[in-house]
Design an enzyme around this catalytic site. Structure first.
Site, short mmCIF file in Angstrom:
data_model
loop_
_atom_site.label_atom_id
_atom_site.label_comp_id
_atom_site.label_asym_id
_atom_site.label_seq_id
_atom_site.Cartn_x
_atom_site.Cartn_y
_atom_site.Cartn_z
N HIS A 15 3.36 3.46 -1.67
CA HIS A 15 2.04 3.01 -2.14
C HIS A 15 1.20 2.64 -0.92
O HIS A 15 1.66 1.86 -0.07
CB HIS A 15 2.18 1.78 -3.03
CG HIS A 15 2.97 2.01 -4.28
ND1 HIS A 15 2.39 2.42 -5.46
CD2 HIS A 15 4.30 1.89 -4.54
CE1 HIS A 15 3.33 2.53 -6.40
NE2 HIS A 15 4.50 2.22 -5.86
N THR A 97 -1.94 6.20 -4.20
CA THR A 97 -2.82 5.04 -4.23
C THR A 97 -3.66 5.04 -5.51
O THR A 97 -3.92 6.10 -6.08
CB THR A 97 -3.72 4.95 -2.98
OG1 THR A 97 -4.36 3.67 -2.95
CG2 THR A 97 -4.78 6.05 -2.94
N PRO A 99 -7.04 4.80 -7.22
CA PRO A 99 -8.48 4.85 -6.91
C PRO A 99 -9.17 3.66 -7.56
O PRO A 99 -8.95 3.37 -8.74
CB PRO A 99 -8.94 6.17 -7.55
CG PRO A 99 -7.70 6.96 -7.77
CD PRO A 99 -6.61 5.97 -7.99
N LYS A 100 -9.96 2.93 -6.75
CA LYS A 100 -10.57 1.68 -7.24
C LYS A 100 -12.08 1.76 -7.22
O LYS A 100 -12.67 2.08 -6.20
CB LYS A 100 -10.09 0.51 -6.39
CG LYS A 100 -8.60 0.26 -6.53
CD LYS A 100 -8.09 -0.66 -5.44
CE LYS A 100 -6.57 -0.62 -5.39
NZ LYS A 100 -6.03 0.60 -4.77
N GLY A 198 2.12 -0.03 -11.36
CA GLY A 198 1.53 -1.32 -11.71
C GLY A 198 2.58 -2.21 -12.34
O GLY A 198 3.73 -1.81 -12.55
N GLU A 228 11.72 -0.14 -14.45
CA GLU A 228 11.77 -1.18 -13.41
C GLU A 228 12.15 -2.51 -14.06
O GLU A 228 12.68 -3.41 -13.42
CB GLU A 228 10.41 -1.27 -12.70
CG GLU A 228 10.51 -1.64 -11.24
CD GLU A 228 9.18 -1.61 -10.52
OE1 GLU A 228 8.15 -1.21 -11.11
OE2 GLU A 228 9.16 -2.00 -9.34
N ASP A 303 8.83 2.56 -1.05
CA ASP A 303 8.00 1.86 -2.05
C ASP A 303 6.80 1.19 -1.37
O ASP A 303 5.67 1.66 -1.47
CB ASP A 303 8.83 0.82 -2.82
CG ASP A 303 8.26 0.54 -4.21
OD1 ASP A 303 7.28 1.20 -4.58
OD2 ASP A 303 8.81 -0.33 -4.91
N ASP A 304 7.04 0.07 -0.68
CA ASP A 304 5.97 -0.70 -0.05
C ASP A 304 6.51 -1.22 1.29
O ASP A 304 6.98 -2.36 1.36
CB ASP A 304 5.58 -1.89 -0.94
CG ASP A 304 5.10 -1.43 -2.32
OD1 ASP A 304 4.00 -0.89 -2.41
OD2 ASP A 304 5.85 -1.61 -3.31
C1 6MZ Z 1 5.05 -0.90 -9.77
C2 6MZ Z 1 3.85 -0.88 -7.79
C3 6MZ Z 1 4.99 -1.34 -7.09
O1 6MZ Z 1 -2.29 1.73 -5.29
O2 6MZ Z 1 -3.45 -0.18 -4.19
N1 6MZ Z 1 2.85 -0.76 -6.92
N2 6MZ Z 1 3.89 -0.66 -9.11
N3 6MZ Z 1 6.16 -1.33 -9.16
C4 6MZ Z 1 6.17 -1.57 -7.83
N4 6MZ Z 1 7.32 -2.06 -7.28
C5 6MZ Z 1 7.38 -3.13 -6.34
N5 6MZ Z 1 4.65 -1.42 -5.81
C6 6MZ Z 1 3.34 -1.06 -5.71
O3 6MZ Z 1 -0.99 0.18 -3.82
C7 6MZ Z 1 -0.61 -1.02 -4.44
C8 6MZ Z 1 -0.37 -0.80 -5.92
O4 6MZ Z 1 0.78 0.03 -6.12
C9 6MZ Z 1 1.48 -0.35 -7.28
C10 6MZ Z 1 0.71 -1.52 -7.89
O5 6MZ Z 1 -0.18 -1.06 -8.86
C11 6MZ Z 1 -0.05 -2.07 -6.69
O6 6MZ Z 1 -1.22 -2.78 -7.04
P1 6MZ Z 1 -2.41 0.90 -4.05
O7 6MZ Z 1 -2.60 1.71 -2.80
#
Ligand code: 6MZ
Length: 368
Positions: A15, A97, A99-100, A198, A228, A303-304
């Site tokens: 993400h 990502t 889109p916002k 999300g 999840e 993931d992140d």
């Molecule tokens: C579900 C997740 C996530 O889109 O603003 N996001 N959704 N489960 C997860 N596990 C931890 N990790 C991230 O990146 C951030 C967004 O990605 C999703 C969420 O909607 C979060 O707001 P973007 O680039």
């Protein structure tokens, strides 16, 4: 660690805003704090706090989003994220990502995505391939005079980048549909699919289904955050939808496993994320082991990487040490991901070449 960095890797579940560097996040928050737009100490506290349970993580995303609203910021973090993945030898990256839209700032979902595309094009450390031959032609974004849409930076190292547009579970059917339509319109800019993500305890599957169906029928690939948290009915409905891939698959019962196994839907595995969010209670109980034993298609992902302070190389090292898999098996796992990318056969063929020559270089290690 060096070996895990030198291993070519494919990242399919990252993400954008979750992959932001901590240093960038703090710098941006400080700047906005000085202007009085936000209270810096609130942001600092959320960032530095160690708690990354699902509840806290979604609070943190709201904080991150407050700091990353400007289009120039979106462009900056995209550039940094692609460069960070490339620096650890990720050769193919699918970046997702949401889109916002921000009416106050005059930002539409499209202008947000154009800022993301600009960030990919701004990468200078490696050559970037963002769209297949033909599709990228004639677009105003710098294509460096090449037939593919790329950043025009001729370097020894190259990264393929493809974009997935995320639908946030807080969105309405109309908003989800707008994202699906935008994704279809941006295919010439490297968009190849849609992700549903999300907070998993928010929203209903039926709300997003029309947009996902529309995107699928339009030829986009779909990946869904699935299981999840426990939600038997939703998991089954998602598997019945037959997405191209699913993410996580943590809270599956017997019946859902059987369905997944027979569907052969590839699973994006995010070990560190699943542990820190407490979707899985302990790493040695992670379903990676069962999926690997069953030879179920899967791919290791971050993931992140910013939020969970990890990297794809760390995830490979962690899987290897936790599940006792040697370098040869880990190389195979990395290579198998080629078959699950949301890109065309030409890209897959090039990735096979990359792995073939890397395998020869890493040969003695891979045989261990
Ligand atoms: C579900 C997740 C996530 O889109 O603003 N996001 N959704 N489960 C997860 N596990 C931890 N990790 C991230 O990146 C951030 C967004 O990605 C999703 C969420 O909607 C979060 O707001 P973007 O680039």
């Amino acid at each position: 660690m060096d070996w895990w960095v030198s291993l070519p890797k494919i990242e399919l579940h990252a993400h954008l805003n979750g992959s932001i560097r901590n240093s960038t996040l703090l710098e941006l928050a400080k700047g906005l704090g000085e202007k009085g737009t936000i209270v810096f100490s609130d942001v600092e506290h959320a960032i530095l706090k160690k708690d990354r349970s699902l509840r806290e993580v979604f609070k943190l995303f709201d904080v991150i989003h407050k700091v990353t609203t400007e289009l120039e910021t979106v462009t900056r973090i995209t550039k940094e994220v692609v460069e960070d993945f490339a620096a650890e030898n990720v050769v193919y990256l699918e970046l997702r990502t949401t889109p916002k839209k921000n009416d106050l700032k005059g930002i539409s979902k499209r202008s947000y995505m154009e800022a993301v595309v600009k960030g990919v094009m701004d990468v200078t450390t490696v050559e970037v391939d963002l769209a297949p031959q033909g599709l990228g032609m004639g677009h105003p974004v710098n294509s460096g005079g090449r037939s593919n849409l790329c950043n025009g930076t001729a370097r020894k190292q190259k990264i393929y980048v493809r974009l997935l547009l995320s639908i946030d579970r807080r969105e309405s059917t109309e908003s989800a549909m707008e994202t699906a339509k935008l994704a279809l319109e941006m295919r010439h800019l490297g968009v190849t699919g849609i992700d549903l993500s999300g907070n998993p305890v928010v929203g209903e599957w039926a709300t997003f289904l029309p947009a996902l169906q529309f995107a699928k029928e339009g030829g986009l690939s779909i990946t869904l955050h699935c299981g999840e948290v426990p939600n038997k009915e939703e998991i089954q409905a998602m598997l019945d939808f037959l997405p191209g891939r699913i993410g996580h698959a943590c809270c599956f019962g017997e019946e859902e496993w059987r369905k997944l196994e027979s569907s052969k839907i590839p699973v994006e595995i995010c070990l560190t994320s699943n542990i820190l969010t407490e979707s899985i209670s302990s790493i040695d109980l992670h379903h990676f082991a069962d999926l690997h034993k069953a030879k179920h298609p899967m791919v290791l992902c971050t993931d992140d990487s910013g939020v969970f302070s990890t990297s794809l190389s760390d995830e490979y090292a962690l899987a290897s040490s936790t599940f006792g898999l040697g370098r040869s098996k880990m190389f195979q796992l990395a290579q198998d991901a080629i078959e699950f990318v949301f890109a065309d056969d030409a890209v897959k063929a090039e990735l096979r070449e990359i792995f073939y020559s890397a395998g020869r270089k890493l040969d003695s290690d891979v045989r261990n």
